[in-house]
Design a protein around this motif. Structure first.
Motif, PDB file in Angstrom:
ATOM      1  N   PRO A  10       0.799  -1.235   0.000  1.00  0.00           N
ATOM      2  CA  PRO A  10       0.000   0.000   0.000  1.00  0.00           C
ATOM      3  C   PRO A  10       0.830   1.283   0.000  1.00  0.00           C
ATOM      4  O   PRO A  10       0.294   2.357  -0.279  1.00  0.00           O
ATOM      5  CB  PRO A  10      -0.818  -0.111   1.287  1.00  0.00           C
ATOM      6  N   GLU A  11       2.124   1.194   0.322  1.00  0.00           N
ATOM      7  CA  GLU A  11       2.970   2.386   0.382  1.00  0.00           C
ATOM      8  C   GLU A  11       3.914   2.438  -0.823  1.00  0.00           C
ATOM      9  O   GLU A  11       4.561   1.448  -1.165  1.00  0.00           O
ATOM     10  CB  GLU A  11       3.790   2.389   1.680  1.00  0.00           C
ATOM     11  N   ALA A  12       4.008   3.582  -1.469  1.00  0.00           N
ATOM     12  CA  ALA A  12       4.870   3.747  -2.642  1.00  0.00           C
ATOM     13  C   ALA A  12       6.324   3.455  -2.277  1.00  0.00           C
ATOM     14  O   ALA A  12       6.825   3.908  -1.246  1.00  0.00           O
ATOM     15  CB  ALA A  12       4.744   5.169  -3.183  1.00  0.00           C
ATOM     16  N   GLY A  13       6.987   2.684  -3.118  1.00  0.00           N
ATOM     17  CA  GLY A  13       8.400   2.385  -2.914  1.00  0.00           C
ATOM     18  C   GLY A  13       8.669   1.208  -2.013  1.00  0.00           C
ATOM     19  O   GLY A  13       9.832   0.845  -1.806  1.00  0.00           O
ATOM     20  N   VAL A  14       7.621   0.600  -1.455  1.00  0.00           N
ATOM     21  CA  VAL A  14       7.787  -0.576  -0.591  1.00  0.00           C
ATOM     22  C   VAL A  14       7.167  -1.774  -1.302  1.00  0.00           C
ATOM     23  O   VAL A  14       5.985  -1.763  -1.632  1.00  0.00           O
ATOM     24  CB  VAL A  14       7.132  -0.378   0.788  1.00  0.00           C
ATOM     25  N   GLU A  15       7.983  -2.796  -1.559  1.00  0.00           N
ATOM     26  CA  GLU A  15       7.538  -3.977  -2.299  1.00  0.00           C
ATOM     27  C   GLU A  15       7.887  -5.230  -1.518  1.00  0.00           C
ATOM     28  O   GLU A  15       8.751  -5.210  -0.641  1.00  0.00           O
ATOM     29  CB  GLU A  15       8.225  -4.018  -3.662  1.00  0.00           C
TER      30      GLU A  15
ATOM     31  N   GLY B 189      -4.250 -14.061   5.346  1.00  0.00           N
ATOM     32  CA  GLY B 189      -4.999 -12.850   5.591  1.00  0.00           C
ATOM     33  C   GLY B 189      -4.776 -11.800   4.533  1.00  0.00           C
ATOM     34  O   GLY B 189      -4.111 -12.029   3.519  1.00  0.00           O
ATOM     35  N   GLY B 190      -5.336 -10.607   4.768  1.00  0.00           N
ATOM     36  CA  GLY B 190      -5.224  -9.494   3.851  1.00  0.00           C
ATOM     37  C   GLY B 190      -4.046  -8.610   4.209  1.00  0.00           C
ATOM     38  O   GLY B 190      -2.936  -9.093   4.430  1.00  0.00           O
ATOM     39  N   GLU B 191      -4.293  -7.283   4.287  1.00  0.00           N
ATOM     40  CA  GLU B 191      -3.189  -6.394   4.630  1.00  0.00           C
ATOM     41  C   GLU B 191      -2.740  -6.596   6.073  1.00  0.00           C
ATOM     42  O   GLU B 191      -1.574  -6.426   6.398  1.00  0.00           O
ATOM     43  CB  GLU B 191      -3.592  -4.938   4.379  1.00  0.00           C
ATOM     44  N   VAL B 192      -3.655  -6.963   6.953  1.00  0.00           N
ATOM     45  CA  VAL B 192      -3.292  -7.403   8.304  1.00  0.00           C
ATOM     46  C   VAL B 192      -3.300  -8.924   8.265  1.00  0.00           C
ATOM     47  O   VAL B 192      -4.345  -9.548   8.108  1.00  0.00           O
ATOM     48  CB  VAL B 192      -4.284  -6.867   9.351  1.00  0.00           C
TER      49      VAL B 192
ATOM     50  N   GLY C 228      14.423   6.419   0.307  1.00  0.00           N
ATOM     51  CA  GLY C 228      13.490   7.478   0.644  1.00  0.00           C
ATOM     52  C   GLY C 228      12.078   7.021   0.922  1.00  0.00           C
ATOM     53  O   GLY C 228      11.218   7.851   1.233  1.00  0.00           O
ATOM     54  N   SER C 229      11.809   5.731   0.863  1.00  0.00           N
ATOM     55  CA  SER C 229      10.445   5.239   1.090  1.00  0.00           C
ATOM     56  C   SER C 229      10.191   5.039   2.577  1.00  0.00           C
ATOM     57  O   SER C 229      11.110   4.895   3.379  1.00  0.00           O
ATOM     58  CB  SER C 229      10.203   3.944   0.313  1.00  0.00           C
ATOM     59  N   ARG C 230       8.902   5.000   2.914  1.00  0.00           N
ATOM     60  CA  ARG C 230       8.520   4.842   4.310  1.00  0.00           C
ATOM     61  C   ARG C 230       7.150   4.201   4.389  1.00  0.00           C
ATOM     62  O   ARG C 230       6.400   4.184   3.414  1.00  0.00           O
ATOM     63  CB  ARG C 230       8.546   6.181   5.042  1.00  0.00           C
ATOM     64  N   PHE C 231       6.841   3.666   5.561  1.00  0.00           N
ATOM     65  CA  PHE C 231       5.549   3.038   5.804  1.00  0.00           C
ATOM     66  C   PHE C 231       4.852   3.813   6.915  1.00  0.00           C
ATOM     67  O   PHE C 231       5.496   4.252   7.882  1.00  0.00           O
ATOM     68  CB  PHE C 231       5.742   1.575   6.215  1.00  0.00           C
ATOM     69  N   ALA C 232       3.552   3.987   6.778  1.00  0.00           N
ATOM     70  CA  ALA C 232       2.800   4.722   7.797  1.00  0.00           C
ATOM     71  C   ALA C 232       2.917   4.041   9.159  1.00  0.00           C
ATOM     72  O   ALA C 232       3.085   2.819   9.250  1.00  0.00           O
ATOM     73  CB  ALA C 232       1.335   4.822   7.377  1.00  0.00           C
TER      74      ALA C 232
END
Length: 235
Positions: A27-32, A40-43, A55-59
């Motif tokens: 869901p975050e740009a630059g994180v693969e 499960g899903g995102e959680v 320069g990428s980061r996760f919320a």
């Protein structure tokens, strides 16, 4: 993310050559990521190889059932510090952070796989490892975390040496950090860098390395299989 069932029955063996997998967007740009197991899903209960571009980061988010990771390349960071290549971290259940990477990094990460009473935060940098000789020639071990019935370690195999077969409840999980290993009984099938092996049950096979290898190994945490199954090579 839609719910995903990938190697979801943790009572069964699995083998993934992660270096051959495509990178999937998060869901975050630059994180693969390259998922190895996921329920499960995102959680989700998940084991993955995750890449942060520079320069990428996760919320900021909370790990309700914990997180552990090993930095495979670059420097991973959060508000608590910077974790260069080789650092092992355990963030206990209920912990929260906002991770990022200034120059880019790759981590091996396991989510939602801790017990509620596993409350200690652990950080072991590469220069803090305490290596010791094992009983097997050419094998060195460094403990990263240990509690009753559970151990996490790095184990280094010299060229031509063997990680011996063992019998232990709770099985074994292996990530090849460097080099390659193969079953001693079938050295035609090798598992190279970023290869991942999950072997539940009492019996864990012997692994040999012709070239030498560095392995991350977790023991004692897998549910018992319905029956003892064959090792998952080939896959």
């Amino acid at each position: 993310m839609q719910p995903l069932q990938l190697h979801a029955d943790r009572r069964r063996p699995a083998l993934v050559r992660a270096a051959e997998l495509p990178w999937l967007a998060s869901p975050e740009a630059g994180v693969e990521r390259r998922p190895l197991e996921r329920i499960g899903g995102e959680v989700a209960l998940a084991t993955s190889i995750v890449r942060y571009r520079a320069g990428s980061r996760f919320a900021r988010h909370t790990h309700e059932l914990g997180e552990e990771f090993l930095v495979l390349d670059g420097v991973f960071s959060d508000e608590l510090g910077h974790y260069p290549v080789g650092t092992y971290v355990r963030n206990p259940p209920g912990s929260a952070h906002a991770p990022f990477s200034e120059a880019g990094c790759v981590i091996f990460v396991k989510l939602r796989q801790m017990r509620a009473d596993d409350t200690d935060r652990v950080v072991v940098h590469a220069d803090q490892r305490q290596w010791r000789s094992a009983n097997e020639p050419g094998l060195m071990q460094a403990t990263l975390h240990e509690r009753p019935g559970l151990s996490v370690s790095l184990e280094r195999l010299a060229p031509g040496s063997t990680l011996p077969a063992t019998t232990r409840a709770g099985g074994m999980e292996v990530l090849v950090v460097e080099g390659a290993v193969s079953r001693v009984s079938d050295d035609a099938q090798s598992l190279g860098a970023w290869g991942w092996l999950r072997q539940p049950g009492l019996r864990q096979p012997a692994l040999g390395s012709a070239t030498g290898a560095l392995l991350w190994i977790k023991r004692g945490h897998l549910p018992a299989p319905p029956t003892e199954e064959a090792h998952p090579w080939p896959c």
